[in-house]
Motif scaffolding. Sequence first.
Motif, PDB file in Angstrom:
ATOM      1  N   MET A   1      36.473 -12.729   4.945  1.00 20.27           N
ATOM      2  CA  MET A   1      35.291 -13.216   4.275  1.00 20.27           C
ATOM      3  C   MET A   1      34.712 -14.384   5.078  1.00 20.27           C
ATOM      4  SD  MET A   1      34.836 -14.048   0.322  1.00 20.27           S
ATOM      5  CE  MET A   1      34.819 -15.774  -0.006  1.00 20.27           C
ATOM      6  N   SER A   2      33.401 -14.405   5.227  1.00 24.94           N
ATOM      7  CA  SER A   2      32.735 -15.415   6.021  1.00 24.94           C
ATOM      8  C   SER A   2      32.096 -16.466   5.117  1.00 24.94           C
ATOM      9  CB  SER A   2      31.656 -14.757   6.876  1.00 24.94           C
ATOM     10  OG  SER A   2      30.929 -15.729   7.557  1.00 24.94           O
ATOM     11  N   ASN A   3      32.167 -17.716   5.552  1.00 25.67           N
ATOM     12  CA  ASN A   3      31.544 -18.820   4.812  1.00 25.67           C
ATOM     13  C   ASN A   3      30.184 -19.171   5.380  1.00 25.67           C
ATOM     14  OD1 ASN A   3      33.690 -19.090   3.066  1.00 25.67           O
ATOM     15  ND2 ASN A   3      34.726 -20.594   4.343  1.00 25.67           N
ATOM     16  N   GLU A   4      29.675 -18.380   6.314  1.00 22.15           N
ATOM     17  CA  GLU A   4      28.393 -18.667   6.933  1.00 22.15           C
ATOM     18  C   GLU A   4      27.257 -18.357   5.971  1.00 22.15           C
ATOM     19  OE1 GLU A   4      28.376 -16.398  10.520  1.00 22.15           O
ATOM     20  OE2 GLU A   4      29.850 -17.702  11.474  1.00 22.15           O
ATOM     21  N   ILE A   5      26.276 -19.263   5.931  1.00 23.06           N
ATOM     22  CA  ILE A   5      25.114 -19.097   5.059  1.00 23.06           C
ATOM     23  C   ILE A   5      23.869 -19.220   5.925  1.00 23.06           C
ATOM     24  CG2 ILE A   5      23.819 -20.099   3.147  1.00 23.06           C
ATOM     25  CD1 ILE A   5      26.489 -20.930   1.935  1.00 23.06           C
ATOM     26  N   TYR A   6      22.939 -18.292   5.730  1.00 22.27           N
ATOM     27  CA  TYR A   6      21.726 -18.255   6.534  1.00 22.27           C
ATOM     28  C   TYR A   6      20.499 -18.390   5.644  1.00 22.27           C
ATOM     29  CZ  TYR A   6      24.809 -16.569  10.170  1.00 22.27           C
ATOM     30  OH  TYR A   6      25.817 -16.462  11.082  1.00 22.27           O
ATOM     31  N   PHE A   7      19.412 -18.835   6.259  1.00 20.48           N
ATOM     32  CA  PHE A   7      18.140 -19.027   5.564  1.00 20.48           C
ATOM     33  C   PHE A   7      17.049 -18.548   6.511  1.00 20.48           C
ATOM     34  CE2 PHE A   7      14.522 -21.794   4.497  1.00 20.48           C
ATOM     35  CZ  PHE A   7      14.429 -21.572   3.130  1.00 20.48           C
ATOM     36  N   ASN A   8      16.164 -17.701   6.044  1.00 23.34           N
ATOM     37  CA  ASN A   8      15.102 -17.192   6.900  1.00 23.34           C
ATOM     38  C   ASN A   8      13.836 -18.023   6.706  1.00 23.34           C
ATOM     39  OD1 ASN A   8      13.768 -15.633   8.721  1.00 23.34           O
ATOM     40  ND2 ASN A   8      13.490 -13.888   7.362  1.00 23.34           N
ATOM     41  N   HIS A   9      13.450 -18.732   7.759  1.00 26.15           N
ATOM     42  CA  HIS A   9      12.266 -19.586   7.725  1.00 26.15           C
ATOM     43  C   HIS A   9      11.110 -18.826   8.367  1.00 26.15           C
ATOM     44  CE1 HIS A   9       9.563 -22.902   8.758  1.00 26.15           C
ATOM     45  NE2 HIS A   9      10.167 -23.579   7.796  1.00 26.15           N
ATOM     46  N   PRO A  10       9.916 -18.840   7.767  1.00 21.52           N
ATOM     47  CA  PRO A  10       8.797 -18.056   8.306  1.00 21.52           C
ATOM     48  C   PRO A  10       8.341 -18.497   9.701  1.00 21.52           C
ATOM     49  CG  PRO A  10       8.074 -19.403   6.454  1.00 21.52           C
ATOM     50  CD  PRO A  10       9.555 -19.542   6.542  1.00 21.52           C
ATOM     51  N   THR A  11       8.502 -19.751  10.049  1.00 20.37           N
ATOM     52  CA  THR A  11       8.067 -20.240  11.357  1.00 20.37           C
ATOM     53  C   THR A  11       9.210 -20.323  12.366  1.00 20.37           C
ATOM     54  OG1 THR A  11       6.363 -21.566  10.282  1.00 20.37           O
ATOM     55  CG2 THR A  11       6.905 -22.135  12.554  1.00 20.37           C
ATOM     56  N   PHE A  12      10.343 -20.838  11.958  1.00 21.62           N
ATOM     57  CA  PHE A  12      11.443 -21.108  12.879  1.00 21.62           C
ATOM     58  C   PHE A  12      12.483 -20.005  12.936  1.00 21.62           C
ATOM     59  CE2 PHE A  12       9.807 -25.286  11.592  1.00 21.62           C
ATOM     60  CZ  PHE A  12       9.389 -25.720  12.828  1.00 21.62           C
ATOM     61  N   GLY A  13      12.319 -18.975  12.142  1.00 17.02           N
ATOM     62  CA  GLY A  13      13.249 -17.848  12.176  1.00 17.02           C
ATOM     63  C   GLY A  13      14.509 -18.124  11.389  1.00 17.02           C
ATOM     64  N   LEU A  14      15.584 -17.539  11.862  1.00 15.80           N
ATOM     65  CA  LEU A  14      16.850 -17.614  11.145  1.00 15.80           C
ATOM     66  C   LEU A  14      17.510 -18.979  11.348  1.00 15.80           C
ATOM     67  CD1 LEU A  14      18.488 -15.726   9.352  1.00 15.80           C
ATOM     68  CD2 LEU A  14      19.762 -15.042  11.377  1.00 15.80           C
ATOM     69  N   LEU A  15      17.830 -19.629  10.249  1.00 14.44           N
ATOM     70  CA  LEU A  15      18.536 -20.906  10.252  1.00 14.44           C
ATOM     71  C   LEU A  15      19.922 -20.676   9.686  1.00 14.44           C
ATOM     72  CD1 LEU A  15      15.791 -23.150   8.593  1.00 14.44           C
ATOM     73  CD2 LEU A  15      16.079 -22.663  11.028  1.00 14.44           C
ATOM     74  N   TYR A  16      20.892 -21.430  10.155  1.00 16.50           N
ATOM     75  CA  TYR A  16      22.209 -21.336   9.541  1.00 16.50           C
ATOM     76  C   TYR A  16      22.668 -22.704   9.057  1.00 16.50           C
ATOM     77  CZ  TYR A  16      24.999 -23.308  13.379  1.00 16.50           C
ATOM     78  OH  TYR A  16      25.558 -24.138  14.306  1.00 16.50           O
ATOM     79  N   ARG A  17      23.514 -22.662   8.029  1.00  9.39           N
ATOM     80  CA  ARG A  17      23.975 -23.902   7.417  1.00  9.39           C
ATOM     81  C   ARG A  17      25.063 -24.532   8.274  1.00  9.39           C
ATOM     82  NH1 ARG A  17      26.760 -24.261   1.600  1.00  9.39           N
ATOM     83  NH2 ARG A  17      28.480 -23.428   2.794  1.00  9.39           N
ATOM     84  N   VAL A  18      24.836 -25.785   8.616  1.00 10.96           N
ATOM     85  CA  VAL A  18      25.817 -26.553   9.361  1.00 10.96           C
ATOM     86  C   VAL A  18      26.870 -27.085   8.391  1.00 10.96           C
ATOM     87  CG1 VAL A  18      26.185 -28.586  10.816  1.00 10.96           C
ATOM     88  CG2 VAL A  18      24.136 -27.181  11.125  1.00 10.96           C
ATOM     89  N   CYS A  19      26.390 -27.695   7.289  1.00 13.58           N
ATOM     90  CA  CYS A  19      27.319 -28.264   6.324  1.00 13.58           C
ATOM     91  C   CYS A  19      26.592 -28.643   5.043  1.00 13.58           C
ATOM     92  CB  CYS A  19      28.002 -29.503   6.892  1.00 13.58           C
ATOM     93  SG  CYS A  19      26.869 -30.861   7.218  1.00 13.58           S
ATOM     94  N   VAL A  20      27.386 -28.953   4.033  1.00 18.72           N
ATOM     95  CA  VAL A  20      26.884 -29.510   2.777  1.00 18.72           C
ATOM     96  C   VAL A  20      26.929 -31.021   2.925  1.00 18.72           C
ATOM     97  CG1 VAL A  20      27.339 -29.738   0.309  1.00 18.72           C
ATOM     98  CG2 VAL A  20      27.707 -27.544   1.441  1.00 18.72           C
ATOM     99  N   LEU A  21      25.823 -31.680   2.637  1.00 19.37           N
ATOM    100  CA  LEU A  21      25.753 -33.141   2.744  1.00 19.37           C
ATOM    101  C   LEU A  21      26.032 -33.829   1.414  1.00 19.37           C
ATOM    102  CD1 LEU A  21      22.564 -33.458   4.953  1.00 19.37           C
ATOM    103  CD2 LEU A  21      24.939 -33.778   5.671  1.00 19.37           C
ATOM    104  N   ASP A  22      25.539 -33.224   0.342  1.00 23.88           N
ATOM    105  CA  ASP A  22      25.661 -33.807  -0.990  1.00 23.88           C
ATOM    106  C   ASP A  22      25.652 -32.655  -1.981  1.00 23.88           C
ATOM    107  OD1 ASP A  22      25.856 -35.736  -2.932  1.00 23.88           O
ATOM    108  OD2 ASP A  22      23.978 -36.733  -2.446  1.00 23.88           O
ATOM    109  N   ASP A  23      25.674 -32.970  -3.270  1.00 25.47           N
ATOM    110  CA  ASP A  23      25.705 -31.922  -4.288  1.00 25.47           C
ATOM    111  C   ASP A  23      24.535 -30.957  -4.171  1.00 25.47           C
ATOM    112  OD1 ASP A  23      28.056 -32.835  -5.367  1.00 25.47           O
ATOM    113  OD2 ASP A  23      27.085 -34.038  -6.909  1.00 25.47           O
ATOM    114  N   ASN A  24      23.363 -31.446  -3.839  1.00 24.89           N
ATOM    115  CA  ASN A  24      22.196 -30.569  -3.775  1.00 24.89           C
ATOM    116  C   ASN A  24      21.511 -30.603  -2.409  1.00 24.89           C
ATOM    117  OD1 ASN A  24      21.203 -33.140  -3.968  1.00 24.89           O
ATOM    118  ND2 ASN A  24      19.646 -32.654  -5.490  1.00 24.89           N
ATOM    119  N   GLN A  25      22.208 -31.100  -1.385  1.00 23.94           N
ATOM    120  CA  GLN A  25      21.632 -31.163  -0.041  1.00 23.94           C
ATOM    121  C   GLN A  25      22.541 -30.480   0.975  1.00 23.94           C
ATOM    122  OE1 GLN A  25      20.874 -35.237   1.041  1.00 23.94           O
ATOM    123  NE2 GLN A  25      18.728 -35.039   0.444  1.00 23.94           N
ATOM    124  N   GLU A  26      21.891 -29.711   1.853  1.00 19.77           N
ATOM    125  CA  GLU A  26      22.613 -29.036   2.921  1.00 19.77           C
ATOM    126  C   GLU A  26      21.860 -29.262   4.227  1.00 19.77           C
ATOM    127  OE1 GLU A  26      24.340 -25.116   0.763  1.00 19.77           O
ATOM    128  OE2 GLU A  26      22.156 -25.264   0.916  1.00 19.77           O
TER     129      GLU A  26
END
Length: 89
Positions: free
Chosen positions: A1-26
Amino acid sequence: MSNEIYFNHPTFGLLYRVCVLDDNQELFTTLYAQRLFFIVTTTPQNTSLEPISRSDGRLLVEKRLRNLRRLGTPQDYKDFYDMYKQSFP
C-alpha cells in the motif's frame, strides 16, 4: 500500500504531497521539477492552494521537524527527518 497522495493542478500539472504540516495544512510540490511548492489548506467550506518558494517550504518543514523533536515520538521524528533529507538534499 502506498502513502503517496497526488493533486492535479490545472496550470502546474500533477503535484504530490511532501508532508503534512498541521491538522489542515499539507505541503505539495510539482512532481518533476520540485521547484514550486504549495500549501494546501483544507477546511469544511473549501480548499485553498497558496504557492510558496522552495526556501519557504524548507522553513515550514524544518519548523515541523523541530516540533516533532520536542513533542513527537522518536519514530515519527526519524520518518519525518528521512523525508526532509530526501526532499531537501
